[in-house]
Design an enzyme around this catalytic site. Sequence first.
Site, PDB file in Angstrom:
ATOM      1  N   ASP A   1      -7.103  15.553 -45.636  1.00 47.07           N
ATOM      2  CA  ASP A   1      -6.735  15.211 -44.264  1.00 47.07           C
ATOM      3  C   ASP A   1      -6.781  13.698 -44.068  1.00 47.07           C
ATOM      4  O   ASP A   1      -7.840  13.078 -44.190  1.00 47.07           O
ATOM      5  CB  ASP A   1      -7.729  15.891 -43.325  1.00 47.07           C
ATOM      6  CG  ASP A   1      -7.255  15.858 -41.891  1.00 47.07           C
ATOM      7  OD1 ASP A   1      -6.625  16.840 -41.487  1.00 47.07           O
ATOM      8  OD2 ASP A   1      -7.506  14.861 -41.199  1.00 47.07           O
TER       9      ASP A   1
ATOM     10  N   THR B   1      -1.122  12.555 -39.695  1.00 50.40           N
ATOM     11  CA  THR B   1      -1.814  11.277 -39.874  1.00 50.40           C
ATOM     12  C   THR B   1      -1.429  10.616 -41.193  1.00 50.40           C
ATOM     13  O   THR B   1      -1.200   9.416 -41.238  1.00 50.40           O
ATOM     14  CB  THR B   1      -3.339  11.457 -39.827  1.00 50.40           C
ATOM     15  OG1 THR B   1      -3.719  12.442 -40.767  1.00 50.40           O
ATOM     16  CG2 THR B   1      -3.797  11.883 -38.463  1.00 50.40           C
ATOM     17  N   THR B   2      -1.353  11.429 -42.252  1.00 49.99           N
ATOM     18  CA  THR B   2      -0.981  10.871 -43.543  1.00 49.99           C
ATOM     19  C   THR B   2       0.435  10.316 -43.468  1.00 49.99           C
ATOM     20  O   THR B   2       0.711   9.192 -43.909  1.00 49.99           O
ATOM     21  CB  THR B   2      -1.080  11.952 -44.636  1.00 49.99           C
ATOM     22  OG1 THR B   2      -2.338  12.603 -44.505  1.00 49.99           O
ATOM     23  CG2 THR B   2      -0.950  11.361 -46.007  1.00 49.99           C
TER      24      THR B   2
ATOM     25  N   ASP C   1      -5.990  21.155 -36.999  1.00 47.48           N
ATOM     26  CA  ASP C   1      -4.561  20.854 -37.152  1.00 47.48           C
ATOM     27  C   ASP C   1      -3.705  21.976 -36.566  1.00 47.48           C
ATOM     28  O   ASP C   1      -2.721  21.720 -35.880  1.00 47.48           O
ATOM     29  CB  ASP C   1      -4.207  20.626 -38.627  1.00 47.48           C
ATOM     30  CG  ASP C   1      -4.645  19.239 -39.100  1.00 47.48           C
ATOM     31  OD1 ASP C   1      -5.502  18.646 -38.419  1.00 47.48           O
ATOM     32  OD2 ASP C   1      -4.136  18.755 -40.128  1.00 47.48           O
TER      33      ASP C   1
HETATM   34  N1  LIG Z   1       6.078  24.239 -48.152  1.00 49.40           N
HETATM   35  C1  LIG Z   1       6.405  22.965 -47.980  1.00 49.40           C
HETATM   36  N2  LIG Z   1       7.384  22.388 -48.683  1.00 49.40           N
HETATM   37  C2  LIG Z   1       7.682  21.091 -48.510  1.00 49.40           C
HETATM   38  N3  LIG Z   1       7.075  20.272 -47.670  1.00 49.40           N
HETATM   39  C3  LIG Z   1       6.081  20.779 -46.928  1.00 49.40           C
HETATM   40  C4  LIG Z   1       5.694  22.141 -47.030  1.00 49.40           C
HETATM   41  N4  LIG Z   1       4.665  22.341 -46.165  1.00 49.40           N
HETATM   42  C5  LIG Z   1       4.449  21.161 -45.552  1.00 49.40           C
HETATM   43  N5  LIG Z   1       5.300  20.221 -45.994  1.00 49.40           N
HETATM   44  C6  LIG Z   1       5.399  18.815 -45.587  1.00 49.40           C
HETATM   45  O1  LIG Z   1       4.166  18.159 -45.837  1.00 49.40           O
HETATM   46  C7  LIG Z   1       4.012  17.085 -44.912  1.00 49.40           C
HETATM   47  C8  LIG Z   1       2.663  17.152 -44.262  1.00 49.40           C
HETATM   48  O2  LIG Z   1       1.679  16.975 -45.210  1.00 49.40           O
HETATM   49  P1  LIG Z   1       0.166  16.797 -44.814  1.00 49.40           P
HETATM   50  O3  LIG Z   1      -0.235  17.855 -43.874  1.00 49.40           O
HETATM   51  O4  LIG Z   1      -0.588  16.624 -46.072  1.00 49.40           O
HETATM   52  O5  LIG Z   1       0.151  15.396 -44.097  1.00 49.40           O
HETATM   53  P2  LIG Z   1       0.222  15.016 -42.573  1.00 49.40           P
HETATM   54  O6  LIG Z   1       0.529  16.193 -41.760  1.00 49.40           O
HETATM   55  O7  LIG Z   1       1.104  13.850 -42.481  1.00 49.40           O
HETATM   56  O8  LIG Z   1      -1.252  14.485 -42.312  1.00 49.40           O
HETATM   57  P3  LIG Z   1      -2.583  15.283 -41.984  1.00 49.40           P
HETATM   58  O9  LIG Z   1      -2.292  16.746 -42.052  1.00 49.40           O
HETATM   59  O10 LIG Z   1      -3.505  14.827 -43.049  1.00 49.40           O
HETATM   60  O11 LIG Z   1      -2.955  14.828 -40.643  1.00 49.40           O
HETATM   61  C9  LIG Z   1       5.100  17.239 -43.893  1.00 49.40           C
HETATM   62  O12 LIG Z   1       6.111  16.306 -44.139  1.00 49.40           O
HETATM   63  C10 LIG Z   1       5.599  18.665 -44.112  1.00 49.40           C
HETATM   64  O13 LIG Z   1       6.941  18.815 -43.760  1.00 49.40           O
HETATM   65 MG   LIG Z   2      -0.598  17.994 -41.803  1.00 52.08          MG
END
Ligand SMILES: Nc1ncnc2c1ncn2[C@@H]1O[C@H](COP(=O)(O)OP(=O)(O)OP(=O)(O)O)[C@@H](O)[C@H]1O
Ligand SMILES: [Mg+2]
Length: 537
Positions: free
Chosen positions: A56, A89-90, A385
Amino acid sequence: MLILKEGTARRRGRDARRNNIMAARIIAEAIKTTLGPRGMDKMLIDSLGDITITNDGAAILDEIDVEHPSAKMMVEVAKTQDDMVGDGTTTAVVLAGELLRKAEELLDQGIHPTVVVSGYRKGLEKAKETLEKIGIDVDLEDRETLKKVALTSMGSKAVGVAKDHLAEIAIDAVKQITEKRGERNVADIDNIQIIKKEGRSLFDTELVRGIIVDKEVVHAGMPKRIENAKIALVNKALEVEKTEFDATIRIRDPTQMKGFLDQETRMLKDRVEKVKKTGANILICQKGIDDLAQHFLAKEGIPAVRRAKESDMEKLARATGGRVVNNLDDLTPQDLGEAGLVEERKIGEDKMVFVEKCKDPRSVTVLIRAGLERMVDEAERAMHDALSVVRDVVEEPKIVAGGGAVEAAIAKVLRVYATKVGGREQLAIESFADSMEIVPKALAENAGLESIDILAALRSAHDKPKAYLMGVDVFSGKVIDMRESGVIEPVRVKEQAIKSATEAVSMILRIDDVIAATKPKEEEKPGGLGEEGGEEF
Ligand SMILES: Nc1ncnc2c1ncn2[C@@H]1O[C@H](COP(=O)(O)OP(=O)(O)OP(=O)(O)O)[C@@H](O)[C@H]1O
Ligand SMILES: [Mg+2]
């Protein structure tokens, strides 16, 4: 002429900018590998030796101590994102890092930072407009869609098999606390209490339609289970008040002493009577309850909890429909809260009072269970989340496709737009467009895919009309329709990520002078070894 105090450190122009950009980019690079469901985790060890393993972005940046001011700004980006929308956030930090990398290239070509900043601002506006256009409206009765949004947000959290179960809970919880304000839906997820306790499994995580008070019933002689509870919520001690100043009471004979004590007893008894008279069959008190008062309450069969937290009292009022009174004289039957069941239960090692089965609670609780402490923590982050994204969609019912689809779509629109703007700003807008593609690129890289091939496939897919749903499936390595495969995210998360990234980047790029008052050197202790070995002592 000496203007700045001696010892002040100063960096100017290009040097200052480069230094700031580098520091911010290091942060972005560090968390880039955690993006997406196939991203890696980070193990963080704090100064006390406690270990956190997570993916996260907000949690990672929250744990690490950064020193450099512009690195701190990246931490702020993550915090803002987390506070405003709860997910992405990432993405926000990685985007900011890439915008800075591209800006540096432009600066190297001799483009002035002001031009880069104004190009980026135009890029941001166009990106928002595009999001508005390609965002798909959601019907809030469409539970399947809400569930997919929740599942996508938990995709990268280590809660694997129980994701479905957690998603259902998140949806029920948010729906329960959603209020209509005019045409708008407002869902304040602060009204969802999250309690975590090790033990059992993730599947035992449950939604409690009410509040859990992390306290015991005060007296062993009180009942531990009350059905159809009528709850008095009181913010006043059931104790004999102490005077604020020292008072001396002179007692001359034993009957006076007895009378004095009797009066104290009667006072407490009166208060218990008052509670009883309203029809209350349970008392939750924010302040203390005297031994004697406990005894009287026990005799009346009214269980009581003392020293409940203020925040819990507010939530209890929202959950049970009761009112917290500051004075027992004000307590009327209308002030009592209602719950189908109040029961003290032992969860793990602790006893807690469950106020549950409330009729239409405006505040609910998610009780998170999992075998290991670390698992409980990760489940809490996943739940945070999931609750956030469901809230986002409930408040602003629009979604876009994930997996880099929306970023690729924005990049395409921006490239066309850039040529219309022309001039040097065109270059900045093009850089903004390229930066968007860091999302699909990082997703692919983290999945061990060839990011160049994937990006090429993605661009060519987006060349076709109506291709804004095409993104990278990190499991098959193919470019597919992400909505069909259920990877969808709230528009609000994406918009905020792009916005906060752009704002932080603009701020960093505008800085051309860093003036720092250096800390005074620590005084050397006499007799101790100085840095040079302390021969002089
Ligand atoms: N099955 C999937 N295939 C491809 N991309 C995916 C899939 N599931 C999620 N994603 C993508 O992963 C990204 C989100 O990743 P992640 O949750 O690690 O980071 P974040 O949401 O930016 O930050 P955080 O959750 O740490 O606050 C998004 O761009 C989302 O569209
Ligand atoms: Mg996320």
